[in-house]
Enzyme design. Structure first.
Site, PDB file in Angstrom:
ATOM      1  N   HIS A   1     -18.708   9.987  49.287  1.00 43.15           N
ATOM      2  CA  HIS A   1     -18.811   8.902  50.273  1.00 43.15           C
ATOM      3  C   HIS A   1     -18.262   7.655  49.587  1.00 43.15           C
ATOM      4  O   HIS A   1     -18.919   7.082  48.714  1.00 43.15           O
ATOM      5  CB  HIS A   1     -20.268   8.679  50.686  1.00 43.15           C
ATOM      6  CG  HIS A   1     -20.809   9.787  51.526  1.00 43.15           C
ATOM      7  ND1 HIS A   1     -20.379  10.018  52.809  1.00 43.15           N
ATOM      8  CD2 HIS A   1     -21.727  10.743  51.262  1.00 43.15           C
ATOM      9  CE1 HIS A   1     -21.016  11.068  53.310  1.00 43.15           C
ATOM     10  NE2 HIS A   1     -21.832  11.526  52.387  1.00 43.15           N
TER      11      HIS A   1
ATOM     12  N   ASN B   1     -25.436  19.163  44.768  1.00 35.65           N
ATOM     13  CA  ASN B   1     -24.596  18.302  45.607  1.00 35.65           C
ATOM     14  C   ASN B   1     -25.088  16.862  45.505  1.00 35.65           C
ATOM     15  O   ASN B   1     -26.293  16.608  45.611  1.00 35.65           O
ATOM     16  CB  ASN B   1     -24.708  18.802  47.063  1.00 35.65           C
ATOM     17  CG  ASN B   1     -23.812  18.076  48.033  1.00 35.65           C
ATOM     18  OD1 ASN B   1     -22.612  17.954  47.804  1.00 35.65           O
ATOM     19  ND2 ASN B   1     -24.383  17.605  49.149  1.00 35.65           N
TER      20      ASN B   1
ATOM     21  N   GLU C   1     -18.455  15.830  51.403  1.00 35.81           N
ATOM     22  CA  GLU C   1     -18.812  14.851  52.451  1.00 35.81           C
ATOM     23  C   GLU C   1     -17.870  13.652  52.449  1.00 35.81           C
ATOM     24  O   GLU C   1     -18.291  12.521  52.713  1.00 35.81           O
ATOM     25  CB  GLU C   1     -20.267  14.370  52.254  1.00 35.81           C
ATOM     26  CG  GLU C   1     -21.285  15.478  52.231  1.00 35.81           C
ATOM     27  CD  GLU C   1     -22.732  15.019  52.107  1.00 35.81           C
ATOM     28  OE1 GLU C   1     -23.024  13.839  52.361  1.00 35.81           O
ATOM     29  OE2 GLU C   1     -23.586  15.859  51.748  1.00 35.81           O
TER      30      GLU C   1
ATOM     31  N   ASP D   1     -15.733  10.569  53.028  1.00 33.09           N
ATOM     32  CA  ASP D   1     -15.275   9.553  53.979  1.00 33.09           C
ATOM     33  C   ASP D   1     -14.985   8.277  53.200  1.00 33.09           C
ATOM     34  O   ASP D   1     -15.406   8.133  52.051  1.00 33.09           O
ATOM     35  CB  ASP D   1     -16.235   9.329  55.161  1.00 33.09           C
ATOM     36  CG  ASP D   1     -17.677   9.080  54.783  1.00 33.09           C
ATOM     37  OD1 ASP D   1     -17.946   8.683  53.632  1.00 33.09           O
ATOM     38  OD2 ASP D   1     -18.567   9.273  55.645  1.00 33.09           O
TER      39      ASP D   1
ATOM     40  N   GLU E   1     -28.935  15.576  45.915  1.00 28.77           N
ATOM     41  CA  GLU E   1     -29.255  14.200  45.477  1.00 28.77           C
ATOM     42  C   GLU E   1     -30.542  14.150  44.654  1.00 28.77           C
ATOM     43  O   GLU E   1     -31.431  13.326  44.917  1.00 28.77           O
ATOM     44  CB  GLU E   1     -29.340  13.280  46.709  1.00 28.77           C
ATOM     45  CG  GLU E   1     -28.059  13.284  47.526  1.00 28.77           C
ATOM     46  CD  GLU E   1     -28.162  12.570  48.876  1.00 28.77           C
ATOM     47  OE1 GLU E   1     -29.227  11.998  49.169  1.00 28.77           O
ATOM     48  OE2 GLU E   1     -27.176  12.598  49.629  1.00 28.77           O
TER      49      GLU E   1
HETATM   50  O1  G3I Z   1     -36.599   9.675  60.670  1.00 26.52           O
HETATM   51  C1  G3I Z   1     -36.388   8.470  61.403  1.00 26.52           C
HETATM   52  C2  G3I Z   1     -37.326   8.396  62.587  1.00 26.52           C
HETATM   53  O2  G3I Z   1     -38.638   8.376  62.126  1.00 26.52           O
HETATM   54  C3  G3I Z   1     -36.992   7.156  63.401  1.00 26.52           C
HETATM   55  O3  G3I Z   1     -37.749   7.157  64.578  1.00 26.52           O
HETATM   56  C4  G3I Z   1     -35.540   7.114  63.778  1.00 26.52           C
HETATM   57  C5  G3I Z   1     -35.205   5.829  64.476  1.00 26.52           C
HETATM   58  O4  G3I Z   1     -33.900   5.437  64.305  1.00 26.52           O
HETATM   59  O5  G3I Z   1     -34.740   7.238  62.626  1.00 26.52           O
HETATM   60  C6  G3I Z   1     -34.957   8.428  61.901  1.00 26.52           C
HETATM   61  O6  G3I Z   1     -34.102   8.502  60.779  1.00 26.52           O
HETATM   62  C7  G3I Z   1     -32.748   8.896  61.019  1.00 26.52           C
HETATM   63  C8  G3I Z   1     -32.442  10.087  60.129  1.00 26.52           C
HETATM   64  O7  G3I Z   1     -31.097  10.456  60.241  1.00 26.52           O
HETATM   65  C9  G3I Z   1     -33.314  11.257  60.425  1.00 26.52           C
HETATM   66  O8  G3I Z   1     -32.987  11.901  61.599  1.00 26.52           O
HETATM   67  C10 G3I Z   1     -31.830   7.769  60.681  1.00 26.52           C
HETATM   68  O9  G3I Z   1     -32.040   6.692  61.566  1.00 26.52           O
HETATM   69  C11 G3I Z   1     -30.415   8.230  60.739  1.00 26.52           C
HETATM   70  O10 G3I Z   1     -29.578   7.192  60.395  1.00 26.52           O
HETATM   71  C12 G3I Z   1     -30.226   9.444  59.831  1.00 26.52           C
HETATM   72  O11 G3I Z   1     -28.863   9.815  59.755  1.00 26.52           O
HETATM   73  C13 G3I Z   1     -28.401  10.899  58.925  1.00 26.52           C
HETATM   74  C14 G3I Z   1     -28.527  10.625  57.413  1.00 26.52           C
HETATM   75  O12 G3I Z   1     -27.851  11.665  56.688  1.00 26.52           O
HETATM   76  C15 G3I Z   1     -29.939  10.545  56.889  1.00 26.52           C
HETATM   77  O13 G3I Z   1     -29.907  10.414  55.496  1.00 26.52           O
HETATM   78  C16 G3I Z   1     -26.934  11.041  59.295  1.00 26.52           C
HETATM   79  O14 G3I Z   1     -26.855  11.494  60.636  1.00 26.52           O
HETATM   80  C17 G3I Z   1     -26.193  12.007  58.372  1.00 26.52           C
HETATM   81  O15 G3I Z   1     -24.811  11.890  58.581  1.00 26.52           O
HETATM   82  C18 G3I Z   1     -26.470  11.660  56.907  1.00 26.52           C
HETATM   83  O16 G3I Z   1     -25.822  12.606  56.072  1.00 26.52           O
HETATM   84  C19 G3I Z   1     -26.045  12.449  54.655  1.00 26.52           C
HETATM   85  C20 G3I Z   1     -26.006  13.840  54.031  1.00 26.52           C
HETATM   86  O17 G3I Z   1     -26.902  14.708  54.672  1.00 26.52           O
HETATM   87  C21 G3I Z   1     -26.316  13.781  52.541  1.00 26.52           C
HETATM   88  N1  G3I Z   1     -25.419  12.844  51.873  1.00 26.52           N
HETATM   89  C22 G3I Z   1     -25.330  11.525  52.463  1.00 26.52           C
HETATM   90  C23 G3I Z   1     -24.981  11.600  53.943  1.00 26.52           C
HETATM   91  C24 G3I Z   1     -24.788  10.236  54.551  1.00 26.52           C
HETATM   92  O18 G3I Z   1     -25.983   9.502  54.520  1.00 26.52           O
END
Ligand code: G3I
Length: 362
Positions: A245, A209, A274, A276, A167
């Site tokens: 996505h 990607n 990825e 969905d 990205e």
């Molecule tokens: O980092 C914060 C943290 O500081 C905070 O305390 C916490 C509270 O909810 O949230 C944390 O962030 C989370 C983040 O993962 C980091 O762990 C988000 O809430 C959470 O929603 C996030 O989810 C992941 C997301 O990438 C982040 O961008 C998903 O599990 C994952 O499926 C998703 O995957 C991405 C691919 O890697 C790249 N392409 C898009 C795809 C979908 O977004």
């Protein structure tokens, strides 16, 4: 379409997901991976980390036995959803957390699966020590180099494809300034990341990607220009991937094959990484039969695009069950984006993928 919805059965997830919605039965009981052409890997994200951490369930990959069973049976490629991202695998400057990624790589080996490594140079999910630290440019460059050699080196020979740069362009086709590496070190760091990854694991295929590249436009143009530039500089870039996505708000990606072909024309591999397909959920949260039919056509459109392009050897969905999908967490009114219900019963999209794979040219 190759399935028929029985009106009397609509409006409950369990009946909508029942095999009776599929008109085909010859592949009954068979898995996606077993009917797919041998050259094509069928993958899924492996649920853990990220949004799962805040959910009221234990780590899905580690603890959900039925989940692991479906994961092993249906797929021959595995993508750690969060477990190889910086904040997860490199939580402190001098500490790596390899356990969860190691477990996935081991599981993959035991189950005849390849692994897609995700990801090395990204603007998101970087650890606080990196985001909030003060570093000279030389230090930052060394931090990235050392991370790539450590992580890619650890899994040398065990990763089929790495998402090296994830990205990196915004919707206007400009480099994302929120990407710490690009902002601080300039876009030339992208070539370095590919070179370092290649040195650390010469057999891994190295990818660009992104999402939002399913239709032609300035973002795809930017990737094409970058790919040409990197190849001209003999940078070890091997592939371009569309995350895919999709939302049913925006229409089916009917120009995706053309986009992938542009990168195939450059001599690159292509991949879907990825996929969905989310939808606006009606009141009550249960998709209509019509929505599920439309969703299945979107899934099929993406698979058909991959099958139509010679260099597309990897087709990955971002999770296979709604139980663990990232979608409702990010888009609260949308959901049902994967091919299986929470209890792993299959939706029309699953049967359509399986039919299409079974009929694909070998
Ligand atoms: O980092 C914060 C943290 O500081 C905070 O305390 C916490 C509270 O909810 O949230 C944390 O962030 C989370 C983040 O993962 C980091 O762990 C988000 O809430 C959470 O929603 C996030 O989810 C992941 C997301 O990438 C982040 O961008 C998903 O599990 C994952 O499926 C998703 O995957 C991405 C691919 O890697 C790249 N392409 C898009 C795809 C979908 O977004």
């Amino acid at each position: 379409m190759s399935f028929v919805v029985q009106p009397a059965q609509a409006h409950s997830p369990s009946s909508l997901g029942s095999p009776s919605l599929s008109s085909e039965s010859s592949h009954s009981g068979k898995s996606l991976r077993s009917v797919a052409p041998r050259y094509l890997r069928i993958g899924t994200a492996v649920a853990g980390g990220g949004h799962h951490v805040d959910q009221p369930y234990p780590d899905p990959f580690t603890y959900d036995k039925p989940y692991r069973k479906v994961l092993a049976k249906e797929f021959n490629s595995a993508s750690p959803e969060n477990q190889m991202k910086w904040e997860f695998i490199h939580p402190e400057r001098n500490r790596y957390n390899f356990g969860p990624a190691d477990a996935i790589v081991r599981f993959a080996r035991e189950n005849g699966q390849v692994v897609r490594g995700h990801t090395l140079l990204w603007h998101s999910q970087n650890p606080a020590w990196l985001n909030e630290g003060t570093f000279t440019k030389a230090e930052l460059r060394q931090i990235l180099k050392s991370h790539i050699f450590t992580v890619v080196g650890r899994y040398k020979g065990k990763i089929q494809q790495w998402d090296v740069a994830n990205e990196i362009f915004n919707e206007n086709g400009e480099y994302r300034q929120e990407n710490i590496w690009i902002r601080e070190l300039g876009p030339g760091i992208i070539a370095d990341a590919f070179r370092w990854a290649h040195e650390a694991d010469p057999r891994a295929k190295l990818f660009l990607n992104d999402y939002g590249v399913e239709w032609p436009g300035v973002k795809v143009d930017a990737y094409e220009a970058l790919a040409k530039q990197l190849l001209a500089q003999r940078v070890p870039l091997h592939g371009f991937a569309s995350q895919a996505h999709l939302s049913m708000r925006y229409g089916a990606p009917d120009q995706l094959a053309g986009v992938l072909q542009r990168f195939d024309n450059l001599g690159l591999e292509t991949a879907i990484t990825e996929l969905d397909v989310r939808m606006d959920l009606p009141e009550g949260g249960v998709p209509t039969a019509e929505q599920l039919t439309t969703q299945a056509t979107y899934y099929k459109t993406v698979l058909d695009a991959c099958l139509a392009v010679d260099s597309c050897h990897s087709f990955t969905i971002w999770g296979f069950t709604d139980k663990y999908s990232w979608v409702p967490v990010f888009f609260p009114t949308e959901g049902a984006a994967t091919v299986m219900w929470d209890d792993f019963t299959r939706k029309p999209a699953y049967y359509t993928l399986r039919d299409t794979l079974a009929r694909a040219l070998r």
